[in-house]
Design a protein around this motif. Sequence first.
Motif, PDB file in Angstrom:
ATOM      1  N   LYS A  47       0.851  -1.196   0.000  1.00 16.33           N
ATOM      2  CA  LYS A  47       0.000   0.000   0.000  1.00 16.33           C
ATOM      3  C   LYS A  47       0.883   1.241   0.000  1.00 16.33           C
ATOM      4  O   LYS A  47       1.897   1.290   0.693  1.00 16.33           O
ATOM      5  CB  LYS A  47      -0.919   0.012   1.222  1.00 16.33           C
ATOM      6  N   VAL A  48       0.480   2.233  -0.796  1.00 14.19           N
ATOM      7  CA  VAL A  48       1.178   3.515  -0.839  1.00 14.19           C
ATOM      8  C   VAL A  48       0.139   4.612  -0.652  1.00 14.19           C
ATOM      9  O   VAL A  48      -0.828   4.704  -1.418  1.00 14.19           O
ATOM     10  CB  VAL A  48       1.930   3.720  -2.176  1.00 14.19           C
ATOM     11  N   PHE A  49       0.340   5.421   0.382  1.00 16.07           N
ATOM     12  CA  PHE A  49      -0.560   6.537   0.662  1.00 16.07           C
ATOM     13  C   PHE A  49       0.114   7.822   0.201  1.00 16.07           C
ATOM     14  O   PHE A  49       1.281   8.068   0.527  1.00 16.07           O
ATOM     15  CB  PHE A  49      -0.856   6.599   2.164  1.00 16.07           C
ATOM     16  N   VAL A  50      -0.616   8.636  -0.565  1.00 18.37           N
ATOM     17  CA  VAL A  50      -0.068   9.893  -1.088  1.00 18.37           C
ATOM     18  C   VAL A  50      -0.983  11.028  -0.661  1.00 18.37           C
ATOM     19  O   VAL A  50      -2.182  11.034  -0.990  1.00 18.37           O
ATOM     20  CB  VAL A  50       0.052   9.858  -2.631  1.00 18.37           C
ATOM     21  N   ALA A  51      -0.438  11.982   0.103  1.00 16.16           N
ATOM     22  CA  ALA A  51      -1.226  13.107   0.626  1.00 16.16           C
ATOM     23  C   ALA A  51      -0.761  14.408  -0.026  1.00 16.16           C
ATOM     24  O   ALA A  51       0.438  14.654  -0.161  1.00 16.16           O
ATOM     25  CB  ALA A  51      -1.076  13.196   2.135  1.00 16.16           C
ATOM     26  N   TYR A  52      -1.750  15.227  -0.423  1.00 20.45           N
ATOM     27  CA  TYR A  52      -1.472  16.484  -1.111  1.00 20.45           C
ATOM     28  C   TYR A  52      -1.929  17.664  -0.258  1.00 20.45           C
ATOM     29  O   TYR A  52      -2.784  17.529   0.621  1.00 20.45           O
ATOM     30  CB  TYR A  52      -2.194  16.522  -2.450  1.00 20.45           C
ATOM     31  N   LYS A  53      -1.389  18.827  -0.563  1.00 17.63           N
ATOM     32  CA  LYS A  53      -1.763  20.047   0.146  1.00 17.63           C
ATOM     33  C   LYS A  53      -3.062  20.653  -0.377  1.00 17.63           C
ATOM     34  O   LYS A  53      -3.822  21.263   0.363  1.00 17.63           O
ATOM     35  CB  LYS A  53      -0.634  21.086   0.031  1.00 17.63           C
ATOM     36  N   LYS A 106      10.757  25.277   3.630  1.00 21.51           N
ATOM     37  CA  LYS A 106       9.571  26.139   3.503  1.00 21.51           C
ATOM     38  C   LYS A 106       8.726  25.695   2.307  1.00 21.51           C
ATOM     39  O   LYS A 106       7.496  25.656   2.376  1.00 21.51           O
ATOM     40  CB  LYS A 106      10.000  27.602   3.318  1.00 21.51           C
ATOM     41  N   GLY A 107       9.394  25.385   1.200  1.00 22.94           N
ATOM     42  CA  GLY A 107       8.680  24.936   0.006  1.00 22.94           C
ATOM     43  C   GLY A 107       7.950  23.630   0.244  1.00 22.94           C
ATOM     44  O   GLY A 107       6.809  23.436  -0.200  1.00 22.94           O
ATOM     45  N   ILE A 108       8.587  22.705   0.962  1.00 26.11           N
ATOM     46  CA  ILE A 108       7.945  21.426   1.274  1.00 26.11           C
ATOM     47  C   ILE A 108       6.745  21.641   2.184  1.00 26.11           C
ATOM     48  O   ILE A 108       5.702  20.996   2.009  1.00 26.11           O
ATOM     49  CB  ILE A 108       8.967  20.473   1.919  1.00 26.11           C
ATOM     50  N   ALA A 109       6.870  22.557   3.143  1.00 22.99           N
ATOM     51  CA  ALA A 109       5.753  22.845   4.047  1.00 22.99           C
ATOM     52  C   ALA A 109       4.560  23.422   3.294  1.00 22.99           C
ATOM     53  O   ALA A 109       3.405  23.180   3.644  1.00 22.99           O
ATOM     54  CB  ALA A 109       6.209  23.818   5.130  1.00 22.99           C
ATOM     55  N   LYS A 110       4.852  24.156   2.218  1.00 27.55           N
ATOM     56  CA  LYS A 110       3.774  24.796   1.453  1.00 27.55           C
ATOM     57  C   LYS A 110       3.170  23.883   0.395  1.00 27.55           C
ATOM     58  O   LYS A 110       1.943  23.817   0.254  1.00 27.55           O
ATOM     59  CB  LYS A 110       4.317  26.057   0.791  1.00 27.55           C
ATOM     60  N   ASN A 111       4.016  23.167  -0.345  1.00 28.33           N
ATOM     61  CA  ASN A 111       3.521  22.381  -1.483  1.00 28.33           C
ATOM     62  C   ASN A 111       4.008  20.933  -1.480  1.00 28.33           C
ATOM     63  O   ASN A 111       3.927  20.261  -2.507  1.00 28.33           O
ATOM     64  CB  ASN A 111       3.962  23.033  -2.803  1.00 28.33           C
ATOM     65  N   THR A 126       8.323   3.162   4.966  1.00 30.16           N
ATOM     66  CA  THR A 126       9.004   4.449   4.815  1.00 30.16           C
ATOM     67  C   THR A 126       7.969   5.558   4.761  1.00 30.16           C
ATOM     68  O   THR A 126       6.797   5.324   4.405  1.00 30.16           O
ATOM     69  CB  THR A 126       9.881   4.479   3.541  1.00 30.16           C
ATOM     70  N   SER A 127       8.398   6.751   5.124  1.00 26.64           N
ATOM     71  CA  SER A 127       7.505   7.908   5.106  1.00 26.64           C
ATOM     72  C   SER A 127       8.342   9.155   4.863  1.00 26.64           C
ATOM     73  O   SER A 127       9.287   9.436   5.603  1.00 26.64           O
ATOM     74  CB  SER A 127       6.757   8.021   6.443  1.00 26.64           C
ATOM     75  N   PHE A 128       7.992   9.902   3.830  1.00 32.20           N
ATOM     76  CA  PHE A 128       8.796  11.072   3.480  1.00 32.20           C
ATOM     77  C   PHE A 128       7.951  12.107   2.741  1.00 32.20           C
ATOM     78  O   PHE A 128       6.806  11.848   2.355  1.00 32.20           O
ATOM     79  CB  PHE A 128       9.998  10.669   2.624  1.00 32.20           C
ATOM     80  N   TYR A 129       8.551  13.287   2.546  1.00 33.61           N
ATOM     81  CA  TYR A 129       7.915  14.381   1.818  1.00 33.61           C
ATOM     82  C   TYR A 129       8.703  14.658   0.541  1.00 33.61           C
ATOM     83  O   TYR A 129       9.934  14.572   0.528  1.00 33.61           O
ATOM     84  CB  TYR A 129       7.874  15.656   2.670  1.00 33.61           C
ATOM     85  N   ILE A 130       7.972  14.991  -0.512  1.00 33.04           N
ATOM     86  CA  ILE A 130       8.599  15.360  -1.782  1.00 33.04           C
ATOM     87  C   ILE A 130       8.360  16.841  -2.017  1.00 33.04           C
ATOM     88  O   ILE A 130       7.219  17.320  -1.975  1.00 33.04           O
ATOM     89  CB  ILE A 130       8.010  14.558  -2.956  1.00 33.04           C
ATOM     90  N   GLY A 131       9.440  17.565  -2.252  1.00 32.41           N
ATOM     91  CA  GLY A 131       9.330  18.993  -2.517  1.00 32.41           C
ATOM     92  C   GLY A 131       9.422  19.303  -3.999  1.00 32.41           C
ATOM     93  O   GLY A 131       9.026  18.501  -4.848  1.00 32.41           O
ATOM     94  N   GLU A 164       6.893  14.410 -10.386  1.00 31.39           N
ATOM     95  CA  GLU A 164       5.797  14.165 -11.328  1.00 31.39           C
ATOM     96  C   GLU A 164       5.255  12.741 -11.239  1.00 31.39           C
ATOM     97  O   GLU A 164       4.123  12.484 -11.646  1.00 31.39           O
ATOM     98  CB  GLU A 164       6.266  14.460 -12.756  1.00 31.39           C
ATOM     99  N   LYS A 165       6.026  11.828 -10.708  1.00 29.62           N
ATOM    100  CA  LYS A 165       5.569  10.450 -10.584  1.00 29.62           C
ATOM    101  C   LYS A 165       4.503  10.315  -9.492  1.00 29.62           C
ATOM    102  O   LYS A 165       3.793   9.304  -9.423  1.00 29.62           O
ATOM    103  CB  LYS A 165       6.751   9.520 -10.299  1.00 29.62           C
ATOM    104  N   PHE A 166       4.385  11.343  -8.640  1.00 28.20           N
ATOM    105  CA  PHE A 166       3.395  11.326  -7.560  1.00 28.20           C
ATOM    106  C   PHE A 166       2.360  12.446  -7.703  1.00 28.20           C
ATOM    107  O   PHE A 166       1.296  12.375  -7.089  1.00 28.20           O
ATOM    108  CB  PHE A 166       4.100  11.476  -6.211  1.00 28.20           C
ATOM    109  N   ALA A 167       2.665  13.464  -8.505  1.00 30.22           N
ATOM    110  CA  ALA A 167       1.809  14.652  -8.591  1.00 30.22           C
ATOM    111  C   ALA A 167       0.791  14.567  -9.721  1.00 30.22           C
ATOM    112  O   ALA A 167       0.448  15.575 -10.342  1.00 30.22           O
ATOM    113  CB  ALA A 167       2.680  15.894  -8.756  1.00 30.22           C
ATOM    114  N   ARG A 168       0.302  13.400 -10.006  1.00 27.81           N
ATOM    115  CA  ARG A 168      -0.660  13.218 -11.096  1.00 27.81           C
ATOM    116  C   ARG A 168      -2.056  13.709 -10.694  1.00 27.81           C
ATOM    117  O   ARG A 168      -2.411  13.695  -9.524  1.00 27.81           O
ATOM    118  CB  ARG A 168      -0.765  11.736 -11.470  1.00 27.81           C
ATOM    119  N   LYS A 169      -2.837  14.103 -11.698  1.00 27.67           N
ATOM    120  CA  LYS A 169      -4.258  14.336 -11.475  1.00 27.67           C
ATOM    121  C   LYS A 169      -4.927  12.983 -11.203  1.00 27.67           C
ATOM    122  O   LYS A 169      -4.413  11.941 -11.604  1.00 27.67           O
ATOM    123  CB  LYS A 169      -4.891  14.986 -12.709  1.00 27.67           C
ATOM    124  N   TYR A 170      -6.064  13.016 -10.559  1.00 25.71           N
ATOM    125  CA  TYR A 170      -6.717  11.770 -10.148  1.00 25.71           C
ATOM    126  C   TYR A 170      -6.943  10.826 -11.325  1.00 25.71           C
ATOM    127  O   TYR A 170      -6.619   9.635 -11.264  1.00 25.71           O
ATOM    128  CB  TYR A 170      -8.057  12.084  -9.471  1.00 25.71           C
TER     129      TYR A 170
END
Length: 333
Positions: A47-53, A106-111, A126-131, A164-170
Amino acid sequence: MKRNLILLLVLLVLGFFAFQALSTKRINSADGSDRAFTVDDIDAVYKVFVAYKNKDDITLTRNGNHWLLDDKHKVKEGAINGVLAVLEHARVKFIPSKNATKNIIKGIAKNGIKVEAFDKNNNKLTSFYIGGNTHDAYGTYFLMEHAAQPYVLELPFEESILREKFARKYLEWRDYTIFKEDDSKIVELSVEYPKDQTNSFRIIKDGDYRVESVNKNAPATGAKTNQKLVDTYLKDYRFLMAEYIENEHPRKDSISQLLPFCHISLKFEDGGYKDLKLYPVLEVMKYNSDPQEYESLKELPRFFGLASWGDFYLIQQPLIEKLLMRKSYFLEE
């Protein structure tokens, strides 16, 4: 003089290796928990969970030999492969400077995009943020959860933007397959052209195949059905893919109310049913496009396709025309 030159070269070489050692030590310092972005066994990821701002979160779940989006839709193979490639192969390209680190965080916190990977038992791997990406676009900023040091990551075997591998439209996560049928399970199939009933047809499996008119009141022709042609035709339903899913098209509802060019229906031996209505893009967009856009549509004819399961597809004509046969094609003279 010569001896001094040799001594200088030795010192330079030793200095170079000392620098390399210090650099390596910097990247591999402490316990490495602030750069544990990848997993040891990619097959363990279930399972991979992807959360967006700024949009809804998604969950990708392994289901046999494919993946599901939010437990509803099959995930496009290329999309999940990109995610798994990052989880398995991403590596540190370099460590950002101290001066850049503050703005990166700051950029990661925002987007930032948060990614969590879990195994079959829901243990977090694993758990991480992509900026954002570096200025040259050959690296992407990553930050482990609860860490303070961001890193620039890359894939060793390709030049790509990892974000871009994670920032796809639904809809871009979804598989675009329309038909992927076992043709031996099809017991009835009809292709109806509402404005051309003469060429409409129905295929019925009753031991052998029988081709007849869609209109049951039409007189029988007495022509014999070519079994090989029907068998070959049904195999074309093994795979048909759309160019895109247009569920958010502004004219979806109004187009769906129009008389379709073609209506394809399939019935299966387990009682299942599938239905696809086709609308030529050139016709439905003729009065709703600027002249330049309309001319561009002529370059590659397409259909809008409304499926019985609710999706609204954009389908390239060359891919689907093999299904748009005439009744006479299957009949022997």
